[in-house]
Design a protein around this motif. Structure first.
Motif: not given
Length: 328
Positions: A3-4, A6, A9, A18, A21-22, A26-28, A30, A51
């Motif tokens: 998980k990140i 940002i 975003a 975004c 990383f999507v 990753y689970h983004v 924003g 996302f």
């Protein structure tokens, strides 16, 4: 799934991060308060399983109930028109926003990368600019609200790294361009593109001998991605080291757009840097990174994006959300 979070975003660079990383799985999350960001930059991500978007001002307390592995802090006005119109918000997002996010990173045991800038070097007395150069910044000039916000951001990030042992990364971003830049925000590329598309003369400030080095957004994102996953905690320059004068660049834009506008000259703004060129030898060594996309290729892609904008967008002069934040 990692998980990140940002921040920023919905901005130019934040939205491209975004995307990256999507696409990397990753689970983004924003986050943006949409002062200078635009929701349309991430509309294509809304509804994806990996996302989510949170409308929030990072200068206020940040709460996230799930786990976080990484935080990218890209929330900040980034152009002269932006930070000169909302100077206090610019200082707050660099100071209070960074403090809030560092606290969140500490609570979640997350690695945090902050977006610093070449503006920490001010109007440099060293050329090209190496990371070890401390800069030449006017702390009380009109540009100081942005420059000093970023310098403080670096200082508090390194303090959390040294005192709390927090995993941190610092990227010093040089002039970056590409699709999703906002026209009329005071930066040279969208300013020139907008003027050319509207049939206006291109405005050069000063005598045009000042230099800039332009990095295409895909290269910038790749450098940031590598830095986040690296083991390097000190600041690193990410930018294109190919330098050009503003006058030469204006002529390139006229040629690219096929217009016949003149170049007109106006007074140079206070503290506008005369030289801007990154020394990227550290990025080459530590990250095995250097830009791949030349200016000719990148500018063609950027021009195609701007050509697709509506007439309303071409002539819009002020961001829609500025007025509600002017007095804060």
């Amino acid at each position: 799934m990692k998980k990140i979070l940002i921040t920023g975003a919905a901005g130019f660079l934040g939205s491209h991060l975004c995307d990256r990383f999507v696409n990397e799985g990753y689970h983004v999350i924003g986050m943006d308060n949409l002062i200078t960001g635009d929701k349309k930059n991430i509309d294509h991500l809304i509804g994806l399983d990996n996302f989510e978007f949170i409308a929030h001002d990072v200068t206020n307390y940040i709460e996230y109930k799930g786990n976080l592995d990484y935080i990218l802090h890209f929330a900040s006005p980034a152009s002269p028109i932006d930070y000169l119109k909302i100077p206090i918000q610019t200082l707050k997002v660099g100071a209070l926003g960074t403090h809030n996010l560092l606290g969140l990173a500490k609570a979640k045991n997350a690695r945090m990368l902050i977006a610093s800038t070449s503006e920490v070097y001010g109007d440099p007395l060293v050329h090209p600019q190496k990371e070890a150069y401390y800069g030449n910044v006017n702390t009380i000039g009109p540009r100081g609200v942005y420059d000093e916000a970023k310098r403080f951001q670096e200082s508090i990030t390194m303090a959390y790294h040294r005192f709390h042992g927090l995993e941190t990364r610092i990227v010093r971003i040089f002039n970056t361009y590409g699709p999703r830049m906002r026209l009329n925000d005071g930066r040279v590329i969208p300013a020139f593109m907008g003027q050319a598309l509207r049939g206006e003369d291109l405005t050069v400030f000063g005598d045009g001998s000042q230099t800039r080095s332009f990095c295409y957004v895909d290269d910038q994102v790749e450098g940031i991605y590598r830095l986040l996953l690296s083991d390097y905690a000190e600041p690193i320059n990410i930018g294109n080291s190919h330098e050009i004068t503003i006058s030469e660049f204006a002529e390139e834009i006229i040629k690219l757009t096929g217009t016949n506008q003149k170049v007109i000259y106006k007074d140079l703004p206070v503290d506008d840097p005369m030289q801007r060129q990154p020394d990227i030898s550290l990025a080459k060594k530590v990250l095995d990174w250097e830009p791949k996309i030349g200016r000719e290729e990148g500018m063609k892609k950027t021009f195609e994006y701007f050509k697709g904008l509506s007439q309303e967008e071409l002539h819009k002069s002020e961001h829609k959300n500025f007025k509600s934040h002017i007095k804060k």
